[in-house]
Design a protein around this motif. Structure first.
Motif, short mmCIF file in Angstrom:
data_model
loop_
_atom_site.label_atom_id
_atom_site.label_comp_id
_atom_site.label_asym_id
_atom_site.label_seq_id
_atom_site.Cartn_x
_atom_site.Cartn_y
_atom_site.Cartn_z
N MET A 1 0.83 -1.19 0.00
CA MET A 1 0.00 0.00 0.00
C MET A 1 0.87 1.25 0.00
O MET A 1 1.96 1.25 0.53
N ARG A 2 0.34 2.27 -0.55
CA ARG A 2 1.11 3.51 -0.64
C ARG A 2 1.08 4.25 0.69
O ARG A 2 0.05 4.35 1.35
N ALA A 3 2.21 4.76 1.07
CA ALA A 3 2.33 5.48 2.34
C ALA A 3 1.47 6.73 2.33
O ALA A 3 1.28 7.38 1.31
N GLY A 4 0.93 7.07 3.48
CA GLY A 4 0.15 8.29 3.61
C GLY A 4 -1.33 8.12 3.36
O GLY A 4 -2.09 9.07 3.52
N PHE A 5 -1.74 6.94 2.95
CA PHE A 5 -3.17 6.69 2.70
C PHE A 5 -3.70 5.73 3.75
O PHE A 5 -2.98 4.84 4.21
N PRO A 6 -4.98 5.86 4.11
CA PRO A 6 -5.55 4.90 5.06
C PRO A 6 -5.63 3.51 4.42
O PRO A 6 -5.78 3.39 3.21
N ASP A 7 -5.50 2.49 5.26
CA ASP A 7 -5.61 1.11 4.78
C ASP A 7 -6.98 0.86 4.18
O ASP A 7 -7.97 1.48 4.57
N PHE A 8 -7.03 -0.10 3.26
CA PHE A 8 -8.30 -0.53 2.71
C PHE A 8 -8.99 -1.43 3.72
O PHE A 8 -8.33 -2.18 4.44
N ARG A 9 -10.30 -1.36 3.75
CA ARG A 9 -11.10 -2.28 4.54
C ARG A 9 -11.60 -3.34 3.57
O ARG A 9 -12.47 -3.07 2.76
N LEU A 10 -11.03 -4.51 3.64
CA LEU A 10 -11.36 -5.56 2.69
C LEU A 10 -12.39 -6.50 3.29
O LEU A 10 -12.41 -6.74 4.48
N GLY A 11 -13.24 -7.01 2.45
CA GLY A 11 -14.26 -7.95 2.90
C GLY A 11 -14.40 -9.07 1.88
O GLY A 11 -13.63 -9.17 0.92
N ASN A 12 -15.41 -9.88 2.08
CA ASN A 12 -15.64 -11.02 1.20
C ASN A 12 -16.57 -10.70 0.05
O ASN A 12 -16.72 -11.52 -0.85
N VAL A 13 -17.23 -9.56 0.09
CA VAL A 13 -18.19 -9.20 -0.95
C VAL A 13 -17.67 -7.95 -1.65
O VAL A 13 -17.50 -6.90 -1.04
N LEU A 14 -17.41 -8.09 -2.93
CA LEU A 14 -16.78 -7.02 -3.70
C LEU A 14 -17.55 -5.70 -3.61
O LEU A 14 -16.96 -4.65 -3.34
N ALA A 15 -18.84 -5.73 -3.86
CA ALA A 15 -19.62 -4.48 -3.92
C ALA A 15 -19.63 -3.74 -2.59
O ALA A 15 -19.44 -2.52 -2.55
N THR A 16 -19.83 -4.45 -1.49
CA THR A 16 -19.86 -3.76 -0.20
C THR A 16 -18.45 -3.39 0.26
O THR A 16 -18.27 -2.39 0.96
N SER A 17 -17.44 -4.15 -0.15
CA SER A 17 -16.06 -3.73 0.12
C SER A 17 -15.77 -2.42 -0.61
O SER A 17 -15.09 -1.55 -0.08
N PHE A 18 -16.30 -2.31 -1.81
CA PHE A 18 -16.10 -1.09 -2.58
C PHE A 18 -16.77 0.10 -1.90
O PHE A 18 -16.18 1.18 -1.81
N THR A 19 -17.97 -0.09 -1.37
CA THR A 19 -18.61 1.03 -0.67
C THR A 19 -17.83 1.41 0.58
O THR A 19 -17.88 2.55 1.03
N GLY A 20 -17.06 0.45 1.11
CA GLY A 20 -16.22 0.71 2.28
C GLY A 20 -14.99 1.55 1.98
O GLY A 20 -14.23 1.86 2.89
N THR A 21 -14.81 1.96 0.71
CA THR A 21 -13.71 2.88 0.41
C THR A 21 -14.02 4.29 0.90
O THR A 21 -13.15 5.16 0.85
N LEU A 22 -15.23 4.50 1.36
CA LEU A 22 -15.57 5.71 2.12
C LEU A 22 -16.19 5.22 3.41
O LEU A 22 -17.25 4.59 3.40
N SER A 23 -15.50 5.43 4.51
CA SER A 23 -16.01 4.93 5.79
C SER A 23 -16.31 6.09 6.72
O SER A 23 -15.93 7.23 6.47
N GLU A 24 -17.00 5.75 7.79
CA GLU A 24 -17.42 6.74 8.78
C GLU A 24 -18.22 7.87 8.11
O GLU A 24 -17.98 9.05 8.35
N ARG A 25 -19.16 7.49 7.28
CA ARG A 25 -19.96 8.46 6.50
C ARG A 25 -20.71 9.45 7.38
O ARG A 25 -21.00 10.55 6.96
N HIS A 26 -21.05 9.05 8.62
CA HIS A 26 -21.83 9.92 9.51
C HIS A 26 -20.97 10.45 10.65
O HIS A 26 -21.50 10.91 11.66
N GLY A 27 -19.67 10.39 10.49
CA GLY A 27 -18.73 10.90 11.49
C GLY A 27 -17.67 11.70 10.76
O GLY A 27 -17.99 12.53 9.90
N ASN A 28 -16.44 11.43 11.05
CA ASN A 28 -15.32 12.03 10.33
C ASN A 28 -14.99 11.11 9.16
O ASN A 28 -14.22 10.16 9.32
N ALA A 29 -15.60 11.38 8.01
CA ALA A 29 -15.48 10.50 6.85
C ALA A 29 -14.02 10.26 6.47
O ALA A 29 -13.20 11.17 6.54
#
Length: 191
Positions: free
Chosen positions: A1-29
Motif C-alpha cells: 500500500m502507498r504510504a500516507g493513505f488509510p488502509d483498505f477495509r477488505l471484505g468477502n463481498v466485492l460491492a460492499t467492500s467497494f462502498t467501504g472505500t468511504l467509511s465513517e460516513r456519519h462521522g469524520n469521513a
C-alpha cells in the motif's frame, strides 16, 4: 500500500467492500480512494487490475460507490431503491467487458483483458452489487450498528444477525466504548 493513505477495509463481498472505500460516513469521513492511483491500488487488491485511471474515471467510480451504497442501504431497510442509483449501477454494469471464469477450486473469478480499463472493473463491481441487492446470493444486506458508520454490508453469518460491518473496527470500537462506560459506572458505585 502507498504510504500516507488509510488502509483498505477488505471484505468477502466485492460491492460492499467497494462502498467501504468511504467509511465513517456519519462521522469524520475517511476517503480511502482519494486519488486515481489509489483506485488502481484498490482494484488490484481485489483482483481487478488495470494499468491506469483518470480523474474522470475516479469520479465515475465514486458515483458508482455512492449509488451502490444508496441502493444497498434502501434494500437493507426494505425501502424503495433510488431510481438514480439503480440507473448508475445498471449503466456501469452494461458498459464493461469482463469475463466470468471458473477456477480449479470451483470459484467464480472475473478476468479483465490486458486492454481493460477502469470501466470494465467497475462493471464487475456493479454486477456484484446487482446480485446482492436482487437477493440472488445467500445472505442478507444489513447496516452497521455504529452510528458514525452505517455502512451497508452483506451478512452471510449462519444466524444473519451480524451488527457490525467489520468486527475489527466498528465492532471493536463499540466493545471498547461499552467496556469504558462500565468501568466508569463501576468506579462511581465503589467510590
Amino acid at each position: 500500500m502507498r504510504a500516507g493513505f488509510p488502509d483498505f477495509r477488505l471484505g468477502n463481498v466485492l460491492a460492499t467492500s467497494f462502498t467501504g472505500t468511504l467509511s465513517e460516513r456519519h462521522g469524520n469521513a475517511v476517503e480511502r480512494i482519494p486519488t486515481p492511483s489509489r483506485l488502481v491500488d484498490w482494484l488490484a487488491v481485489n483482483g481487478l487490475a488495470v494499468d491506469s485511471c483518470t480523474s474522470a474515471q475516479l469520479d465515475l467510480a465514486r458515483e458508482l460507490r455512492e449509488s451502490i451504497h444508496a441502493a444497498a442501504t434502501a434494500a437493507a431497510i426494505q425501502d424503495a431503491l433510488p431510481a438514480s442509483a439503480v440507473q448508475v449501477i445498471n449503466d456501469c454494469s452494461a458498459q464493461g467487458r469482463a469475463a466470468a471464469i471458473l477456477t480449479p477450486e470451483g470459484m467464480r473469478r472475473w478476468r479483465l483483458s490486458s486492454t481493460s480499463c477502469v470501466e470494465d472493473a467497475l462493471s464487475v463491481i456493479a454486477a456484484d452489487a446487482i446480485s446482492i441487492i436482487a437477493g440472488e446470493r445467500d445472505g442478507k444486506l444489513a447496516l452497521c450498528a455504529s452510528p458514525t458508520c452505517r455502512a451497508a454490508f452483506f451478512d452471510t453469518s449462519q444466524s444473519r444477525t451480524r451488527k457490525w460491518c467489520d468486527m475489527n473496527t466498528c465492532g471493536n470500537r463499540q466493545k471498547k466504548a461499552r467496556f469504558r462506560a462500565n468501568q466508569r459506572k463501576n468506579a462511581r458505585s465503589v467510590g
